[in-house]
Scaffold this motif. Structure first.
Motif, PDB file in Angstrom:
ATOM      1  N   ASN A  99      -4.709   8.543   3.933  1.00 48.99           N
ATOM      2  CA  ASN A  99      -4.432   9.219   2.661  1.00 48.99           C
ATOM      3  C   ASN A  99      -2.987   9.685   2.566  1.00 48.99           C
ATOM      4  O   ASN A  99      -2.378   9.640   1.489  1.00 48.99           O
ATOM      5  CB  ASN A  99      -5.372  10.414   2.494  1.00 48.99           C
ATOM      6  N   LYS A 100      -2.430  10.152   3.682  1.00 47.25           N
ATOM      7  CA  LYS A 100      -1.024  10.569   3.675  1.00 47.25           C
ATOM      8  C   LYS A 100      -0.101   9.401   3.365  1.00 47.25           C
ATOM      9  O   LYS A 100       0.880   9.540   2.630  1.00 47.25           O
ATOM     10  CB  LYS A 100      -0.659  11.194   5.020  1.00 47.25           C
ATOM     11  N   ILE A 101      -0.408   8.240   3.921  1.00 49.66           N
ATOM     12  CA  ILE A 101       0.407   7.045   3.656  1.00 49.66           C
ATOM     13  C   ILE A 101       0.257   6.615   2.203  1.00 49.66           C
ATOM     14  O   ILE A 101       1.243   6.272   1.533  1.00 49.66           O
ATOM     15  CB  ILE A 101      -0.010   5.893   4.599  1.00 49.66           C
ATOM     16  N   ILE A 102      -0.968   6.641   1.709  1.00 49.37           N
ATOM     17  CA  ILE A 102      -1.237   6.177   0.342  1.00 49.37           C
ATOM     18  C   ILE A 102      -0.620   7.104  -0.696  1.00 49.37           C
ATOM     19  O   ILE A 102      -0.028   6.650  -1.685  1.00 49.37           O
ATOM     20  CB  ILE A 102      -2.763   6.054   0.120  1.00 49.37           C
ATOM     21  N   LEU A 103      -0.738   8.410  -0.500  1.00 50.15           N
ATOM     22  CA  LEU A 103      -0.305   9.374  -1.511  1.00 50.15           C
ATOM     23  C   LEU A 103       1.184   9.692  -1.450  1.00 50.15           C
ATOM     24  O   LEU A 103       1.714  10.348  -2.356  1.00 50.15           O
ATOM     25  CB  LEU A 103      -1.116  10.668  -1.368  1.00 50.15           C
ATOM     26  N   LEU A 117       1.006   4.475  -3.397  1.00 50.89           N
ATOM     27  CA  LEU A 117       0.497   3.115  -3.258  1.00 50.89           C
ATOM     28  C   LEU A 117      -0.634   2.819  -4.229  1.00 50.89           C
ATOM     29  O   LEU A 117      -0.886   1.652  -4.543  1.00 50.89           O
ATOM     30  CB  LEU A 117       0.027   2.890  -1.813  1.00 50.89           C
ATOM     31  N   ILE A 118      -1.331   3.846  -4.714  1.00 49.85           N
ATOM     32  CA  ILE A 118      -2.366   3.609  -5.717  1.00 49.85           C
ATOM     33  C   ILE A 118      -1.739   3.048  -6.991  1.00 49.85           C
ATOM     34  O   ILE A 118      -2.221   2.069  -7.570  1.00 49.85           O
ATOM     35  CB  ILE A 118      -3.136   4.918  -6.018  1.00 49.85           C
ATOM     36  N   ASN A 119      -0.640   3.654  -7.423  1.00 50.08           N
ATOM     37  CA  ASN A 119       0.058   3.159  -8.612  1.00 50.08           C
ATOM     38  C   ASN A 119       0.802   1.860  -8.315  1.00 50.08           C
ATOM     39  O   ASN A 119       0.921   1.000  -9.195  1.00 50.08           O
ATOM     40  CB  ASN A 119       1.032   4.223  -9.121  1.00 50.08           C
ATOM     41  N   TYR A 120       1.295   1.728  -7.111  1.00 48.44           N
ATOM     42  CA  TYR A 120       2.023   0.505  -6.747  1.00 48.44           C
ATOM     43  C   TYR A 120       1.093  -0.705  -6.805  1.00 48.44           C
ATOM     44  O   TYR A 120       1.479  -1.769  -7.297  1.00 48.44           O
ATOM     45  CB  TYR A 120       2.614   0.662  -5.350  1.00 48.44           C
ATOM     46  N   TRP A 121      -0.118  -0.543  -6.300  1.00 48.55           N
ATOM     47  CA  TRP A 121      -1.097  -1.641  -6.319  1.00 48.55           C
ATOM     48  C   TRP A 121      -1.889  -1.695  -7.623  1.00 48.55           C
ATOM     49  O   TRP A 121      -2.736  -2.571  -7.802  1.00 48.55           O
ATOM     50  CB  TRP A 121      -2.059  -1.510  -5.143  1.00 48.55           C
ATOM     51  N   GLU A 122      -1.630  -0.739  -8.520  1.00 54.00           N
ATOM     52  CA  GLU A 122      -2.302  -0.675  -9.823  1.00 54.00           C
ATOM     53  C   GLU A 122      -3.820  -0.641  -9.648  1.00 54.00           C
ATOM     54  O   GLU A 122      -4.575  -1.411 -10.269  1.00 54.00           O
ATOM     55  CB  GLU A 122      -1.874  -1.858 -10.704  1.00 54.00           C
ATOM     56  N   LYS A 131     -10.392   5.706  -6.150  1.00 54.26           N
ATOM     57  CA  LYS A 131      -9.100   5.017  -6.020  1.00 54.26           C
ATOM     58  C   LYS A 131      -8.607   5.053  -4.575  1.00 54.26           C
ATOM     59  O   LYS A 131      -8.090   4.053  -4.051  1.00 54.26           O
ATOM     60  CB  LYS A 131      -8.071   5.657  -6.947  1.00 54.26           C
ATOM     61  N   LEU A 132      -8.753   6.226  -3.934  1.00 52.55           N
ATOM     62  CA  LEU A 132      -8.330   6.342  -2.536  1.00 52.55           C
ATOM     63  C   LEU A 132      -9.130   5.410  -1.639  1.00 52.55           C
ATOM     64  O   LEU A 132      -8.586   4.794  -0.710  1.00 52.55           O
ATOM     65  CB  LEU A 132      -8.489   7.789  -2.061  1.00 52.55           C
ATOM     66  N   HIS A 133     -10.423   5.302  -1.901  1.00 48.50           N
ATOM     67  CA  HIS A 133     -11.268   4.419  -1.100  1.00 48.50           C
ATOM     68  C   HIS A 133     -10.810   2.964  -1.219  1.00 48.50           C
ATOM     69  O   HIS A 133     -10.695   2.252  -0.204  1.00 48.50           O
ATOM     70  CB  HIS A 133     -12.724   4.545  -1.546  1.00 48.50           C
ATOM     71  N   LYS A 134     -10.540   2.517  -2.433  1.00 49.62           N
ATOM     72  CA  LYS A 134     -10.054   1.150  -2.629  1.00 49.62           C
ATOM     73  C   LYS A 134      -8.702   0.938  -1.966  1.00 49.62           C
ATOM     74  O   LYS A 134      -8.439  -0.120  -1.377  1.00 49.62           O
ATOM     75  CB  LYS A 134      -9.962   0.840  -4.125  1.00 49.62           C
TER      76      LYS A 134
END
Length: 330
Positions: A99-103, A117-122, A131-134
């Motif tokens: 989560n730290k890497i993703i957020l 990365l959530i927005n980067y990967w859309e 969203k975090l799970h995906k």
């Protein structure tokens, strides 16, 4: 004569095979060309992936036992920490680390501003948790670890579509690991200090009691040389004081060492190579893709022709058997 016939038969068979393949030459060329073209298009249009990696060593936990740990074991006390043990692979698989890497907001070419990365990967989802799970599922496929069993070298690899981003994520992972280990190690040392102080206070009270008991015994028994019983009791009391003094001095020494350890910056993770921006893409390997696609097209076309001839052979055999059966009935 038989050998000559066999050679002639082989030659005829080879010529026959060549003639049959020649009959389907257009199909072979077209089919192989289509797969070759498809492989070329895939090699050109597939998303480029860049690989960055960091190499590090994990300092093994020291096995040596201090005098205090030996005394704690001897007297049945289990409060002393034996050292911080952890697995880098498990850390990278934990939701907290992922989560730290993703957020974290990353600089990238895809967006003008820093984005996570959530927005980067859309990634789309009804809730933030979804969203975090995906995102974690994607991240698990992009980060790999490999450990050399002989040397202990650990290589953390990040594979993503931007070279600079791959290096940034790899280096951030080492920062996360180092911070975690440092924090946990400091917590472990602080717990040891608290344990030592607690034991030191109790041993100090026991030492004072033992000294007072010995003092009172000496005051009430000025002459003990003529009494074996008094000599035995004196020796027992003196040994108790000596033991308590040794434990007290050992605890003081261990307390000083633990306090020094608390402020000492000894690295547990030794980084051999930081991640650098890769100059070349890791995949797709275009030349290999085109070569494999071309040979695959040729192989499949020949295999298809083989099936055709097998089918024709079986059909002819069935027709011959039907003719034979009809003559037999007549």
């Amino acid at each position: 004569m038989s050998e000559e016939k066999a050679k002639k038969s082989d030659e005829i068979d080879l010529i026959s095979v060549f003639v049959k393949l020649w009959q389907y030459r257009i199909f072979i060329i077209v089919f192989t060309g289509v797969l070759s073209l498809a492989s070329v298009l895939y090699a050109l249009l597939a998303t480029e992936q860049f690989q960055a990696d960091v190499k590090l060593y994990k300092e093994e936990a020291e096995v040596k036992g201090s005098q205090l740990q030996s005394l704690a074991t001897q007297f049945g006390f289990g409060g002393m920490e034996q050292g911080l043990t952890f697995s880098i692979e498990d850390l990278l698989k934990s939701r907290n680390f992922q989560n730290k890497i993703i957020l974290k907001h990353w600089k990238n070419k895809k967006n003008d501003t820093l984005v996570n990365l959530i927005n980067y990967w859309e990634i789309e989802g009804k809730t933030k948790g979804e969203k975090l799970h995906k995102a974690r599922l994607i991240l698990e496929d992009l980060i790999t670890t490999d450990k050399d069993k002989e040397t202990g070298l650990i290589v953390i690899t990040v594979l993503i579509s931007e070279p600079k981003l791959a290096a940034d994520i790899a280096n951030y992972i080492t920062t996360l690991i180092t911070d975690y280990v440092t924090r946990e190690r400091k917590t472990s040392t602080q717990q040891n200090i608290q344990y030592i102080k607690k034991r030191l206070s109790k041993v100090e009270e026991e030492l004072a009691m033992a000294e007072n008991t010995l003092k009172e015994f000496r005051e009430h028994n000025r002459v003990i040389s003529t009494s074996p019983q008094l000599q035995l009791e004196f020796g027992r009391l003196q040994r108790r004081v000596t033991i308590k003094q040794e434990v007290f001095l050992t605890l003081q020494k261990e307390l000083e060492l633990a306090e020094i350890e608390l402020v000492k910056e000894k690295p547990v993770i030794n980084i051999l190579d930081h991640a650098v921006k890769p100059e070349k893409r890791f995949k797709p390997k275009r030349m290999i893709v085109v070569i494999v696609g071309t040979f695959l097209g040729l192989f499949l076309s020949l295999l298809f022709i083989l099936f055709i001839y097998i089918w024709k052979y079986m059909r002819d055999e069935l027709e011959k058997r039907n003719v034979s059966l009809s003559l037999f009935k007549k």
